[in-house]
Design a protein around this motif. Structure first.
Motif, mmCIF file in Angstrom:
data_model
loop_
_atom_site.group_PDB
_atom_site.id
_atom_site.type_symbol
_atom_site.label_atom_id
_atom_site.label_comp_id
_atom_site.label_asym_id
_atom_site.label_seq_id
_atom_site.Cartn_x
_atom_site.Cartn_y
_atom_site.Cartn_z
ATOM 1 N N ALA A 8 0.826 -1.214 0.000
ATOM 2 C CA ALA A 8 0.000 0.000 0.000
ATOM 3 C C ALA A 8 0.856 1.258 0.000
ATOM 4 C CB ALA A 8 -0.925 -0.011 1.215
ATOM 5 N N CYS A 9 1.958 1.216 0.757
ATOM 6 C CA CYS A 9 2.871 2.357 0.831
ATOM 7 C C CYS A 9 3.538 2.595 -0.533
ATOM 8 C CB CYS A 9 3.905 2.074 1.911
ATOM 9 S SG CYS A 9 5.235 3.224 1.970
ATOM 10 N N THR A 41 -8.444 4.691 -9.267
ATOM 11 C CA THR A 41 -9.540 4.472 -8.304
ATOM 12 C C THR A 41 -9.767 2.981 -8.059
ATOM 13 O OG1 THR A 41 -10.558 6.514 -9.095
ATOM 14 C CG2 THR A 41 -11.928 5.081 -7.748
ATOM 15 N N VAL A 42 -9.690 2.173 -9.124
ATOM 16 C CA VAL A 42 -9.867 0.725 -8.962
ATOM 17 C C VAL A 42 -8.708 0.146 -8.122
ATOM 18 C CG1 VAL A 42 -9.948 -1.497 -10.180
ATOM 19 C CG2 VAL A 42 -11.311 0.421 -11.011
ATOM 20 N N PHE A 43 -7.488 0.630 -8.350
ATOM 21 C CA PHE A 43 -6.346 0.175 -7.537
ATOM 22 C C PHE A 43 -6.488 0.639 -6.080
ATOM 23 C CE2 PHE A 43 -4.051 -0.879 -11.478
ATOM 24 C CZ PHE A 43 -3.459 -2.070 -11.082
ATOM 25 N N ASP A 44 -7.023 1.851 -5.878
ATOM 26 C CA ASP A 44 -7.292 2.338 -4.508
ATOM 27 C C ASP A 44 -8.240 1.366 -3.803
ATOM 28 O OD1 ASP A 44 -5.765 4.565 -4.961
ATOM 29 O OD2 ASP A 44 -7.451 5.932 -5.285
ATOM 30 N N LEU A 45 -9.239 0.917 -4.563
ATOM 31 C CA LEU A 45 -10.237 -0.023 -4.034
ATOM 32 C C LEU A 45 -9.576 -1.357 -3.641
ATOM 33 C CD1 LEU A 45 -13.295 -0.630 -3.631
ATOM 34 C CD2 LEU A 45 -13.363 -1.349 -6.015
ATOM 35 N N VAL A 46 -8.643 -1.812 -4.473
ATOM 36 C CA VAL A 46 -7.907 -3.053 -4.161
ATOM 37 C C VAL A 46 -7.106 -2.866 -2.859
ATOM 38 C CG1 VAL A 46 -6.089 -4.632 -4.966
ATOM 39 C CG2 VAL A 46 -7.832 -3.811 -6.567
ATOM 40 N N VAL A 103 -6.000 3.526 10.120
ATOM 41 C CA VAL A 103 -6.257 4.902 9.657
ATOM 42 C C VAL A 103 -5.838 5.020 8.180
ATOM 43 C CG1 VAL A 103 -5.819 7.363 10.068
ATOM 44 C CG2 VAL A 103 -5.945 5.806 12.003
ATOM 45 N N GLY A 104 -4.722 4.394 7.824
ATOM 46 C CA GLY A 104 -4.269 4.386 6.423
ATOM 47 C C GLY A 104 -5.310 3.775 5.501
ATOM 48 N N SER A 105 -5.905 2.657 5.930
ATOM 49 C CA SER A 105 -6.917 1.997 5.089
ATOM 50 C C SER A 105 -8.180 2.851 4.985
ATOM 51 C CB SER A 105 -7.247 0.608 5.640
ATOM 52 O OG SER A 105 -7.683 0.698 6.969
ATOM 53 N N LEU A 106 -8.501 3.611 6.054
ATOM 54 C CA LEU A 106 -9.663 4.521 6.007
ATOM 55 C C LEU A 106 -9.390 5.675 5.037
ATOM 56 C CD1 LEU A 106 -10.712 4.644 9.778
ATOM 57 C CD2 LEU A 106 -12.021 3.645 7.902
ATOM 58 N N VAL A 107 -8.119 6.102 4.962
ATOM 59 C CA VAL A 107 -7.761 7.174 4.011
ATOM 60 C C VAL A 107 -7.909 6.656 2.570
ATOM 61 C CG1 VAL A 107 -5.922 8.716 3.217
ATOM 62 C CG2 VAL A 107 -6.264 8.370 5.655
ATOM 63 N N PHE A 108 -7.481 5.409 2.319
ATOM 64 C CA PHE A 108 -7.665 4.820 0.974
ATOM 65 C C PHE A 108 -9.160 4.711 0.649
ATOM 66 C CE2 PHE A 108 -3.199 3.258 0.930
ATOM 67 C CZ PHE A 108 -2.874 3.651 -0.357
ATOM 68 N N MET A 109 -9.958 4.372 1.677
ATOM 69 C CA MET A 109 -11.408 4.295 1.489
ATOM 70 C C MET A 109 -11.963 5.679 1.135
ATOM 71 S SD MET A 109 -14.246 2.826 4.123
ATOM 72 C CE MET A 109 -14.351 1.097 3.813
ATOM 73 N N ALA A 110 -11.462 6.701 1.829
ATOM 74 C CA ALA A 110 -11.890 8.081 1.560
ATOM 75 C C ALA A 110 -11.529 8.483 0.125
ATOM 76 C CB ALA A 110 -11.239 9.034 2.560
ATOM 77 N N LEU A 111 -10.358 8.035 -0.357
ATOM 78 C CA LEU A 111 -9.932 8.341 -1.735
ATOM 79 C C LEU A 111 -10.941 7.795 -2.750
ATOM 80 C CD1 LEU A 111 -6.074 7.752 -1.666
ATOM 81 C CD2 LEU A 111 -7.214 9.804 -2.480
ATOM 82 N N VAL A 112 -11.388 6.541 -2.526
ATOM 83 C CA VAL A 112 -12.372 5.933 -3.441
ATOM 84 C C VAL A 112 -13.701 6.686 -3.339
ATOM 85 C CG1 VAL A 112 -13.587 3.819 -4.100
ATOM 86 C CG2 VAL A 112 -11.256 3.668 -3.237
ATOM 87 N N VAL A 168 -18.514 -1.837 -6.654
ATOM 88 C CA VAL A 168 -17.909 -0.497 -6.576
ATOM 89 C C VAL A 168 -17.100 -0.228 -7.852
ATOM 90 C CG1 VAL A 168 -16.404 1.045 -5.261
ATOM 91 C CG2 VAL A 168 -17.794 -0.612 -4.057
ATOM 92 N N ALA A 169 -16.317 -1.236 -8.288
ATOM 93 C CA ALA A 169 -15.490 -1.081 -9.492
ATOM 94 C C ALA A 169 -16.364 -0.807 -10.716
ATOM 95 C CB ALA A 169 -14.635 -2.329 -9.702
ATOM 96 N N VAL A 170 -17.468 -1.548 -10.839
ATOM 97 C CA VAL A 170 -18.397 -1.349 -11.969
ATOM 98 C C VAL A 170 -18.967 0.067 -11.932
ATOM 99 C CG1 VAL A 170 -20.690 -2.011 -12.851
ATOM 100 C CG2 VAL A 170 -18.995 -3.778 -12.366
#
Lengths: 201, 201
Positions: free
Chosen positions: A95-96, A121-126, A177-186, B186-188
């Protein structure tokens, strides 16, 4: 008609942020996106470092057989002894690294190439899936270490390795918190696509 | 100019799928979305049921103190003995209920109310985080049950409770596929917003 044609040219040059308002919005969103991305990068980097240096050695009384007396032995606690922590470490490093690469791409293009927006965005979701699963795994094992479980006779170990457990907990919080930030990005991307689309209709 | 005005009226009535092609695409995407949503609902429901009925009783030899002989005792394994499995159950029930509610909303509106699209997609994203963390937790505890860990002296229990562990593994796999379906939703949505936006420029 002339003004309409001008708008059309502007739209094709600027991609997503076609109109003047669109360019302003695009730049604003990109900077917000960049800040969140760098924050996610720093949090997952910190989580990996805190977990990577996590080790503790303690002298504990141990009985080899029921007939022998207790003897003091040196016991070590290291993050790579537990596969959940290894998974957490690998997930945070991925992730980093992804956070760094996507930040550089974002800096280079500032979303002018529209095709990149959806890929990122799709990679952020992954990353959301990867980090949340790693956090769940590390938290489950961490809680077992803190509380133990009498049903499966797994004793708590954090009463002995207190420093090790506290440091692992800090790493899990940072990663969470990092994973919540990635969630916020999506979420920001989804809301932005929608807002931009709605403003066009 | 007349044809442009007609397009504008059509756009405002149909919302996201404004043009004729847009309406076709919107309906197609909604059906695809609905199929995926029902699939996620069924998978998380199945995961919750398989885990909910998971229990096993076995007679195992047990030594109360080192001086006493081994005696046979009845040992029980139930899903709610382990907090990671409780979390997995709660997460799957929430995801299943949300899948049912969002499917009904989708059936009722077929994405005509554009504001719902973004809300549903953000909630889908929350389900991704919830389910992935639950899967990570259940998988970490499940693997510990299968393999044990000599460093923390947690013995494997799946050599005794084999049926219980196999059933828990099936539940985790079902839940994992369910969370991947939510991720696909979400990806779709992200790819669809983008494609629709691009087709408008």
């Amino acid at each position: 008609m002339e003004s309409q044609d001008n708008n059309k040219v502007s739209g094709s040059v600027d991609g997503i942020g076609g109109s003047k308002g669109g360019v302003g919005m695009s730049t604003k969103v990109s900077i917000c996106d960049l800040i969140l991305r760098v924050l996610a990068l720093l949090l997952t980097l910190a989580a990996a470092i805190v977990l990577g240096v996590d080790k503790q050695t303690k002298v504990v009384p141990f009985q080899f057989t029921p007939t022998l007396p207790l003897v003091n032995v040196e016991a070590h606690a290291k993050w790579h002894y537990l596969s959940a922590f290894v998974y957490s470490m690998v997930a945070n490093i991925i992730a980093c690294s992804y956070g760094a690469i996507s930040s550089l791409i974002l800096l280079g293009t500032l979303y002018r190439k529209t095709g990149l927006v959806q890929i990122i965005t799709v990679f952020d979701l992954v990353m959301v899936g990867l980090l949340f699963s790693a956090n769940g795994a590390a938290l489950a094992i961490g809680l077992m270490g803190y509380k133990g479980n009498s049903h499966v006779q797994w004793n708590k170990v954090c009463n002995v390795f207190d420093k090790f457990c506290d440091q692992a907990a800090i790493s899990i919080v940072l990663s969470l918190v990092g994973s919540l930030v990635f969630m916020a990005l999506v979420a920001v991307a989804v809301l932005t696509f929608h807002k931009r689309f709605a403003s066009r209709n």
